[in-house]
Design a protein around this motif. Structure first.
Motif, PDB file in Angstrom:
ATOM      1  N   MET B  15       0.781  -1.194   0.057  1.00  0.00           N
ATOM      2  CA  MET B  15       0.129  -0.043   0.053  1.00  0.00           C
ATOM      3  C   MET B  15       1.015   1.115  -0.174  1.00  0.00           C
ATOM      4  O   MET B  15       1.981   1.340   0.769  1.00  0.00           O
ATOM      5  CB  MET B  15      -0.819   0.102   1.100  1.00  0.00           C
ATOM      6  N   GLY B  16       0.537   2.109  -0.955  1.00  0.00           N
ATOM      7  CA  GLY B  16       1.374   3.597  -0.961  1.00  0.00           C
ATOM      8  C   GLY B  16       2.259   3.622  -1.991  1.00  0.00           C
ATOM      9  O   GLY B  16       2.799   4.470  -2.505  1.00  0.00           O
ATOM     10  N   GLN B  17       2.495   2.254  -2.646  1.00  0.00           N
ATOM     11  CA  GLN B  17       3.574   2.368  -3.787  1.00  0.00           C
ATOM     12  C   GLN B  17       2.979   2.738  -5.077  1.00  0.00           C
ATOM     13  O   GLN B  17       1.760   2.310  -5.231  1.00  0.00           O
ATOM     14  CB  GLN B  17       4.119   0.981  -3.958  1.00  0.00           C
ATOM     15  N   ASP B  63      -7.736  11.023  -8.393  1.00  0.00           N
ATOM     16  CA  ASP B  63      -6.675  11.834  -7.607  1.00  0.00           C
ATOM     17  C   ASP B  63      -5.718  10.564  -7.436  1.00  0.00           C
ATOM     18  O   ASP B  63      -4.453  10.966  -7.061  1.00  0.00           O
ATOM     19  CB  ASP B  63      -7.244  11.630  -5.943  1.00  0.00           C
ATOM     20  N   ARG B  64      -5.929   9.318  -7.975  1.00  0.00           N
ATOM     21  CA  ARG B  64      -4.875   8.351  -7.672  1.00  0.00           C
ATOM     22  C   ARG B  64      -4.284   7.659  -8.959  1.00  0.00           C
ATOM     23  O   ARG B  64      -3.378   7.082  -9.228  1.00  0.00           O
ATOM     24  CB  ARG B  64      -5.133   7.399  -6.621  1.00  0.00           C
ATOM     25  N   PHE B  65      -5.302   7.767  -9.895  1.00  0.00           N
ATOM     26  CA  PHE B  65      -5.110   6.997 -11.261  1.00  0.00           C
ATOM     27  C   PHE B  65      -4.942   8.119 -12.298  1.00  0.00           C
ATOM     28  O   PHE B  65      -5.498   9.133 -12.536  1.00  0.00           O
ATOM     29  CB  PHE B  65      -6.453   6.381 -11.510  1.00  0.00           C
ATOM     30  N   SER B  66      -3.989   7.411 -13.334  1.00  0.00           N
ATOM     31  CA  SER B  66      -3.912   8.266 -14.738  1.00  0.00           C
ATOM     32  C   SER B  66      -3.514   7.393 -15.693  1.00  0.00           C
ATOM     33  O   SER B  66      -2.884   6.384 -15.555  1.00  0.00           O
ATOM     34  CB  SER B  66      -2.557   9.240 -14.455  1.00  0.00           C
ATOM     35  N   THR B  76      -0.387   3.304 -20.856  1.00  0.00           N
ATOM     36  CA  THR B  76      -0.069   3.071 -19.805  1.00  0.00           C
ATOM     37  C   THR B  76      -0.938   3.413 -18.530  1.00  0.00           C
ATOM     38  O   THR B  76      -1.855   4.344 -19.000  1.00  0.00           O
ATOM     39  CB  THR B  76       1.268   3.967 -19.265  1.00  0.00           C
ATOM     40  N   LEU B  77      -1.043   2.785 -17.417  1.00  0.00           N
ATOM     41  CA  LEU B  77      -2.208   2.948 -16.410  1.00  0.00           C
ATOM     42  C   LEU B  77      -1.378   3.224 -15.024  1.00  0.00           C
ATOM     43  O   LEU B  77      -0.850   2.082 -14.909  1.00  0.00           O
ATOM     44  CB  LEU B  77      -3.243   2.040 -16.242  1.00  0.00           C
ATOM     45  N   LYS B  78      -1.403   4.214 -14.493  1.00  0.00           N
ATOM     46  CA  LYS B  78      -0.460   4.318 -13.204  1.00  0.00           C
ATOM     47  C   LYS B  78      -1.510   4.579 -12.073  1.00  0.00           C
ATOM     48  O   LYS B  78      -2.529   5.206 -12.309  1.00  0.00           O
ATOM     49  CB  LYS B  78       0.311   5.604 -13.538  1.00  0.00           C
ATOM     50  N   ILE B  79      -1.127   4.014 -10.909  1.00  0.00           N
ATOM     51  CA  ILE B  79      -1.793   4.189  -9.748  1.00  0.00           C
ATOM     52  C   ILE B  79      -0.663   4.551  -8.597  1.00  0.00           C
ATOM     53  O   ILE B  79       0.081   3.948  -8.405  1.00  0.00           O
ATOM     54  CB  ILE B  79      -2.406   2.947  -9.142  1.00  0.00           C
ATOM     55  N   GLN B  80      -1.025   5.951  -7.920  1.00  0.00           N
ATOM     56  CA  GLN B  80      -0.146   6.438  -7.082  1.00  0.00           C
ATOM     57  C   GLN B  80      -0.925   7.420  -6.139  1.00  0.00           C
ATOM     58  O   GLN B  80      -1.379   8.201  -6.612  1.00  0.00           O
ATOM     59  CB  GLN B  80       1.019   7.239  -7.796  1.00  0.00           C
ATOM     60  N   ARG B 110      -2.884  -8.768 -13.198  1.00  0.00           N
ATOM     61  CA  ARG B 110      -3.371  -9.036 -11.864  1.00  0.00           C
ATOM     62  C   ARG B 110      -2.772  -8.461 -10.707  1.00  0.00           C
ATOM     63  O   ARG B 110      -1.626  -8.528 -10.383  1.00  0.00           O
ATOM     64  CB  ARG B 110      -3.399 -10.647 -11.452  1.00  0.00           C
ATOM     65  N   LEU B 111      -3.320  -7.394 -10.014  1.00  0.00           N
ATOM     66  CA  LEU B 111      -2.738  -6.592  -9.150  1.00  0.00           C
ATOM     67  C   LEU B 111      -3.304  -6.872  -7.836  1.00  0.00           C
ATOM     68  O   LEU B 111      -4.364  -7.007  -7.548  1.00  0.00           O
ATOM     69  CB  LEU B 111      -3.001  -5.036  -9.179  1.00  0.00           C
ATOM     70  N   THR B 112      -2.387  -7.121  -6.823  1.00  0.00           N
ATOM     71  CA  THR B 112      -2.608  -7.359  -5.451  1.00  0.00           C
ATOM     72  C   THR B 112      -2.136  -6.355  -4.587  1.00  0.00           C
ATOM     73  O   THR B 112      -0.660  -6.111  -4.701  1.00  0.00           O
ATOM     74  CB  THR B 112      -2.253  -8.571  -5.048  1.00  0.00           C
ATOM     75  N   VAL B 113      -2.774  -5.661  -3.827  1.00  0.00           N
ATOM     76  CA  VAL B 113      -2.088  -4.356  -2.948  1.00  0.00           C
ATOM     77  C   VAL B 113      -2.130  -4.811  -1.478  1.00  0.00           C
ATOM     78  O   VAL B 113      -3.543  -4.872  -1.075  1.00  0.00           O
ATOM     79  CB  VAL B 113      -2.718  -3.199  -3.169  1.00  0.00           C
ATOM     80  N   VAL B 114      -0.957  -5.046  -0.901  1.00  0.00           N
ATOM     81  CA  VAL B 114      -1.213  -5.544   0.795  1.00  0.00           C
ATOM     82  C   VAL B 114      -0.834  -4.526   1.774  1.00  0.00           C
ATOM     83  O   VAL B 114      -0.248  -3.368   1.262  1.00  0.00           O
ATOM     84  CB  VAL B 114      -0.046  -6.730   0.756  1.00  0.00           C
TER      85      VAL B 114
END
Lengths: 108, 114
Positions: B15-17, B63-66, B76-80, B110-114
């Motif tokens: 989380m947060g990365q 606010d977090r996706f671009s 590209t799809l970015k999450i920050q 397949r994205l897993t955010v821990v």
């Protein structure tokens, strides 16, 4: 209300059965309707498409659109274990509107 | 056999990365979609491009996706910053605007955010 509604199932049938998968849609302005098949851990793949209303047949698969009732159907004849997948209906306007998918298992 | 290529296939992050997903559409296709798929919501449209221009990104948390298309061969799809609720499979699809009968999907990230 979602643009396209689909019963998520799951649906389990014996091999050789006729399968009926159904969706309803709300926007009559969009004329293209599609069925996608998605195997586990894979992307959806286009199975069939129809324009406007009526039936379209491809081998064991028949896609049907009833515009009067806003109903989209996919029929699978002589179902096979290899048909086991999630089936997604879709309607297109300027983008795709997908149903949530129906999980189908065909038992040998 | 032309196909849409997505990388990475799997991503586990804290989380947060920041997470960046990439898509190479089929050569010649001028429309690219980004979808997110979860068990609860099914396929949700996040954004789509036509001729590299963003047409609709109303499905993305701004606010977090671009999402960008720096050139015709890369989307590209970015999450920050990433959050656990972003855990899902992210699909890219490409096609021709005149081809209303369907688009080709990639195999997904397949994205897993821990």
């Amino acid at each position: 209300q979602k643009e396209v509604e689909q019963d998520p199932g799951p649906l389990s049938v014996p091999e050789g059965a006729i399968v009926s998968l159904n969706c309803t849609y709300s926007n009559s302005a969009f004329q293209y309707f599609m069925w996608y098949r998605q195997y586990s851990r894979k992307g959806p793949e286009l199975l069939m498409y129809t324009y406007s209303s009526g039936n379209k047949e491809d081998g064991r698969f028949t896609a049907q659109v009833d515009k009067s009732s806003k109903y989209i159907s996919l029929f699978i004849r002589d179902s096979q274990p290899s048909d086991s997948a999630t089936y997604l209906c879709a309607q297109t306007g300027n983008q795709f509107y997908f149903g949530t998918g129906t999980s189908l298992t065909v038992i040998p | 056999d032309a196909r849409v290529t997505q990388t990475p296939r799997h991503k586990v992050t804290e989380m947060g990365q920041e997470v960046t997903m990439r898509c190479q559409p089929i050569l010649g296709h001028n429309t690219v979609f980004w979808y997110r798929q979860t068990m609860m919501q099914g396929l949700e449209l996040l954004a789509y491009f036509r001729n590299r221009a963003p047409l609709d990104d109303s499905g993305m948390p701004k606010d977090r996706f671009s999402a960008e298309m720096p050139d015709a061969t890369l989307a590209t799809l970015k999450i920050q910053p990433s959050e656990p609720r972003d855990s899902a499979v992210y699909f890219c699809a490409s096609g021709l605007v005149s081809g209303n009968y369907g688009y080709t999907f990639g195999s997904g990230t397949r994205l897993t955010v821990v």
